[in-house]
Motif scaffolding. Sequence first.
Motif, PDB file in Angstrom:
ATOM      1  N   ALA A 143       0.836  -1.203   0.000  1.00  0.00           N
ATOM      2  CA  ALA A 143       0.000   0.000   0.000  1.00  0.00           C
ATOM      3  C   ALA A 143       0.867   1.248   0.000  1.00  0.00           C
ATOM      4  CB  ALA A 143      -0.930   0.003   1.215  1.00  0.00           C
ATOM      5  N   VAL A 144       1.953   1.228   0.771  1.00  0.00           N
ATOM      6  CA  VAL A 144       2.881   2.355   0.785  1.00  0.00           C
ATOM      7  C   VAL A 144       3.518   2.519  -0.589  1.00  0.00           C
ATOM      8  CG1 VAL A 144       5.027   3.228   1.800  1.00  0.00           C
ATOM      9  CG2 VAL A 144       3.317   2.140   3.266  1.00  0.00           C
ATOM     10  N   GLU A 145       3.923   1.404  -1.184  1.00  0.00           N
ATOM     11  CA  GLU A 145       4.552   1.453  -2.509  1.00  0.00           C
ATOM     12  C   GLU A 145       3.607   2.055  -3.548  1.00  0.00           C
ATOM     13  OE1 GLU A 145       6.495  -1.584  -5.858  1.00  0.00           O
ATOM     14  OE2 GLU A 145       5.749  -2.367  -3.951  1.00  0.00           O
ATOM     15  N   MET A 146       2.364   1.600  -3.565  1.00  0.00           N
ATOM     16  CA  MET A 146       1.406   2.123  -4.541  1.00  0.00           C
ATOM     17  C   MET A 146       1.174   3.619  -4.337  1.00  0.00           C
ATOM     18  SD  MET A 146      -1.503  -0.769  -5.269  1.00  0.00           S
ATOM     19  CE  MET A 146      -2.107  -0.933  -3.589  1.00  0.00           C
ATOM     20  N   SER A 147       1.161   4.046  -3.085  1.00  0.00           N
ATOM     21  CA  SER A 147       0.922   5.455  -2.790  1.00  0.00           C
ATOM     22  C   SER A 147       2.079   6.321  -3.256  1.00  0.00           C
ATOM     23  CB  SER A 147       0.682   5.644  -1.285  1.00  0.00           C
ATOM     24  OG  SER A 147      -0.490   4.961  -0.889  1.00  0.00           O
ATOM     25  N   PHE A 148       3.313   5.815  -3.136  1.00  0.00           N
ATOM     26  CA  PHE A 148       4.453   6.545  -3.671  1.00  0.00           C
ATOM     27  C   PHE A 148       4.390   6.632  -5.190  1.00  0.00           C
ATOM     28  CE2 PHE A 148       6.756   5.599   0.382  1.00  0.00           C
ATOM     29  CZ  PHE A 148       7.040   6.921   0.705  1.00  0.00           C
ATOM     30  N   ILE A 149       3.936   5.568  -5.824  1.00  0.00           N
ATOM     31  CA  ILE A 149       3.852   5.571  -7.287  1.00  0.00           C
ATOM     32  C   ILE A 149       2.878   6.638  -7.764  1.00  0.00           C
ATOM     33  CG2 ILE A 149       3.125   4.254  -9.320  1.00  0.00           C
ATOM     34  CD1 ILE A 149       4.162   1.726  -7.934  1.00  0.00           C
ATOM     35  N   VAL A 150       1.667   6.649  -7.193  1.00  0.00           N
ATOM     36  CA  VAL A 150       0.647   7.582  -7.696  1.00  0.00           C
ATOM     37  C   VAL A 150       1.016   9.025  -7.379  1.00  0.00           C
ATOM     38  CG1 VAL A 150      -0.936   7.754  -5.706  1.00  0.00           C
ATOM     39  CG2 VAL A 150      -1.847   7.771  -8.030  1.00  0.00           C
ATOM     40  N   ARG A 151       1.789   9.230  -6.328  1.00  0.00           N
ATOM     41  CA  ARG A 151       2.234  10.591  -5.996  1.00  0.00           C
ATOM     42  C   ARG A 151       2.919  11.253  -7.188  1.00  0.00           C
ATOM     43  NH1 ARG A 151       7.689  10.943  -2.755  1.00  0.00           N
ATOM     44  NH2 ARG A 151       8.215   9.950  -4.734  1.00  0.00           N
ATOM     45  N   ASP A 152       3.670  10.464  -7.952  1.00  0.00           N
ATOM     46  CA  ASP A 152       4.424  11.007  -9.076  1.00  0.00           C
ATOM     47  C   ASP A 152       3.658  10.951 -10.391  1.00  0.00           C
ATOM     48  OD1 ASP A 152       6.608  11.453  -7.395  1.00  0.00           O
ATOM     49  OD2 ASP A 152       7.357   9.410  -7.691  1.00  0.00           O
ATOM     50  N   ARG A 153       2.432  10.421 -10.369  1.00  0.00           N
ATOM     51  CA  ARG A 153       1.690  10.252 -11.620  1.00  0.00           C
ATOM     52  C   ARG A 153       0.503  11.195 -11.738  1.00  0.00           C
ATOM     53  NH1 ARG A 153       5.406   8.400 -14.264  1.00  0.00           N
ATOM     54  NH2 ARG A 153       3.874   8.045 -15.925  1.00  0.00           N
ATOM     55  N   ASP A 206      -0.803   8.207 -16.293  1.00  0.00           N
ATOM     56  CA  ASP A 206      -0.692   9.592 -15.841  1.00  0.00           C
ATOM     57  C   ASP A 206      -2.086  10.171 -15.608  1.00  0.00           C
ATOM     58  OD1 ASP A 206       2.211  10.295 -15.964  1.00  0.00           O
ATOM     59  OD2 ASP A 206       1.961   9.745 -18.065  1.00  0.00           O
ATOM     60  N   GLY A 207      -2.124  11.231 -14.785  1.00  0.00           N
ATOM     61  CA  GLY A 207      -3.346  12.002 -14.631  1.00  0.00           C
ATOM     62  C   GLY A 207      -4.508  11.181 -14.119  1.00  0.00           C
ATOM     63  N   GLU A 208      -5.681  11.406 -14.721  1.00  0.00           N
ATOM     64  CA  GLU A 208      -6.886  10.752 -14.232  1.00  0.00           C
ATOM     65  C   GLU A 208      -6.839   9.244 -14.389  1.00  0.00           C
ATOM     66  OE1 GLU A 208     -11.395  10.919 -15.697  1.00  0.00           O
ATOM     67  OE2 GLU A 208     -10.804  12.738 -14.587  1.00  0.00           O
ATOM     68  N   GLN A 209      -6.165   8.757 -15.430  1.00  0.00           N
ATOM     69  CA  GLN A 209      -6.056   7.306 -15.589  1.00  0.00           C
ATOM     70  C   GLN A 209      -5.294   6.692 -14.419  1.00  0.00           C
ATOM     71  OE1 GLN A 209      -4.277   6.819 -19.527  1.00  0.00           O
ATOM     72  NE2 GLN A 209      -6.288   6.295 -20.373  1.00  0.00           N
ATOM     73  N   ALA A 210      -4.226   7.350 -13.987  1.00  0.00           N
ATOM     74  CA  ALA A 210      -3.473   6.867 -12.835  1.00  0.00           C
ATOM     75  C   ALA A 210      -4.321   6.954 -11.570  1.00  0.00           C
ATOM     76  CB  ALA A 210      -2.191   7.677 -12.672  1.00  0.00           C
ATOM     77  N   GLU A 211      -5.082   8.029 -11.437  1.00  0.00           N
ATOM     78  CA  GLU A 211      -5.934   8.211 -10.252  1.00  0.00           C
ATOM     79  C   GLU A 211      -6.954   7.084 -10.148  1.00  0.00           C
ATOM     80  OE1 GLU A 211      -7.640  12.020 -10.929  1.00  0.00           O
ATOM     81  OE2 GLU A 211      -5.673  12.956 -11.221  1.00  0.00           O
ATOM     82  N   VAL A 212      -7.638   6.810 -11.250  1.00  0.00           N
ATOM     83  CA  VAL A 212      -8.679   5.782 -11.249  1.00  0.00           C
ATOM     84  C   VAL A 212      -8.076   4.413 -10.939  1.00  0.00           C
ATOM     85  CG1 VAL A 212     -10.294   4.496 -12.718  1.00  0.00           C
ATOM     86  CG2 VAL A 212     -10.278   7.006 -12.755  1.00  0.00           C
ATOM     87  N   PHE A 213      -6.964   4.087 -11.588  1.00  0.00           N
ATOM     88  CA  PHE A 213      -6.385   2.755 -11.379  1.00  0.00           C
ATOM     89  C   PHE A 213      -5.860   2.612  -9.955  1.00  0.00           C
ATOM     90  CE2 PHE A 213      -3.180  -0.665 -12.599  1.00  0.00           C
ATOM     91  CZ  PHE A 213      -4.148  -1.646 -12.724  1.00  0.00           C
ATOM     92  N   TYR A 214      -5.271   3.662  -9.421  1.00  0.00           N
ATOM     93  CA  TYR A 214      -4.813   3.627  -8.021  1.00  0.00           C
ATOM     94  C   TYR A 214      -5.991   3.407  -7.083  1.00  0.00           C
ATOM     95  CZ  TYR A 214      -3.280   5.427  -3.467  1.00  0.00           C
ATOM     96  OH  TYR A 214      -3.023   5.584  -2.131  1.00  0.00           O
ATOM     97  N   LEU A 215      -7.069   4.139  -7.286  1.00  0.00           N
ATOM     98  CA  LEU A 215      -8.241   4.008  -6.418  1.00  0.00           C
ATOM     99  C   LEU A 215      -8.843   2.604  -6.517  1.00  0.00           C
ATOM    100  CD1 LEU A 215      -9.854   7.493  -7.132  1.00  0.00           C
ATOM    101  CD2 LEU A 215      -8.822   6.766  -4.964  1.00  0.00           C
ATOM    102  N   GLN A 216      -8.833   2.032  -7.718  1.00  0.00           N
ATOM    103  CA  GLN A 216      -9.349   0.673  -7.885  1.00  0.00           C
ATOM    104  C   GLN A 216      -8.440  -0.346  -7.195  1.00  0.00           C
ATOM    105  OE1 GLN A 216      -9.593   0.644 -12.177  1.00  0.00           O
ATOM    106  NE2 GLN A 216     -11.820   1.003 -12.155  1.00  0.00           N
ATOM    107  N   LEU A 217      -7.127  -0.219  -7.404  1.00  0.00           N
ATOM    108  CA  LEU A 217      -6.187  -1.134  -6.769  1.00  0.00           C
ATOM    109  C   LEU A 217      -6.249  -1.017  -5.244  1.00  0.00           C
ATOM    110  CD1 LEU A 217      -2.966  -0.806  -8.989  1.00  0.00           C
ATOM    111  CD2 LEU A 217      -4.612  -2.682  -8.965  1.00  0.00           C
ATOM    112  N   MET A 218      -6.324   0.225  -4.747  1.00  0.00           N
ATOM    113  CA  MET A 218      -6.340   0.415  -3.302  1.00  0.00           C
ATOM    114  C   MET A 218      -7.661  -0.041  -2.690  1.00  0.00           C
ATOM    115  SD  MET A 218      -4.283   1.138  -0.920  1.00  0.00           S
ATOM    116  CE  MET A 218      -2.970   2.097  -1.687  1.00  0.00           C
TER     117      MET A 218
END
Length: 239
Positions: free
Chosen positions: A78-88, A173-185
């Motif tokens: 979960a920490v790893e995924m959160s670091f990834i989306v921070r930069d996306r 990137d952008g909204e695509q990264a946001e949506v996929f992060y929210l789905q994964l999380m």
Amino acid sequence: MTGTTEPTDPATGAERRKTARVRWASGAAVALALLFAGAAAVASAREDAPAPRTAGAPAPDSADAGFARDMAVHHQQAVEMSFIVRDRTEDEDVRRLAYDIANTQANQRGMLLGWLDLWGLPKVAGGDDPPMAWMGGGGGHQHGGQHADGDADGALMAGMASRAELERLARLDGEQAEVFYLQLMTDHHKGGVAMAEACASRCTVPVEQRLARGMVEGQQSELGLMRDMLTERKARPRT
């Protein structure tokens, strides 16, 4: 001379906004360094003689020990995924959520590993022990992969993302990264809630049970928030 007022520099407001956007980046970098240092310490500890088991500590195969080990691994991703989306993404709501998750779960992971140290128990389960076996009959379900990196898709427990999914998140990137992060999380939290509920009913160490109940409450709240954030982006959790 009285009542003087300094002129407002337009660049100051912009600089403050920029600082706010990246404030957690420096703190997150420190947290990441600490996590890597902790991982190195774990690896080193595995090479040394194990610490003597504390009198009255949970058994190595107990729910208390299993939850501490498995949830530490779960939280790490979960920490790893959160670091990834921070930069996306530049979306402040997603970055704020990612910061909260990274901060909370890094702290909880430290507590779990600290208890294992206190109990004199190994931080890594034996090679033949499947993840989540401490949960009983239906607890150890996975969606591909093994506890150790024994196959092409990486180490998985309930709700955890595959290596391919993490790589995909890092490409968006952008909204695509946001949506996929929210789905994964969302998937990740659902798996975490199931594990925490099992500990709340099976673990015997009161402080660990309290932490597990707190995880259930906190992650269920975040599940509702993530559902709303997905709706705002005209998306939904994965089935």
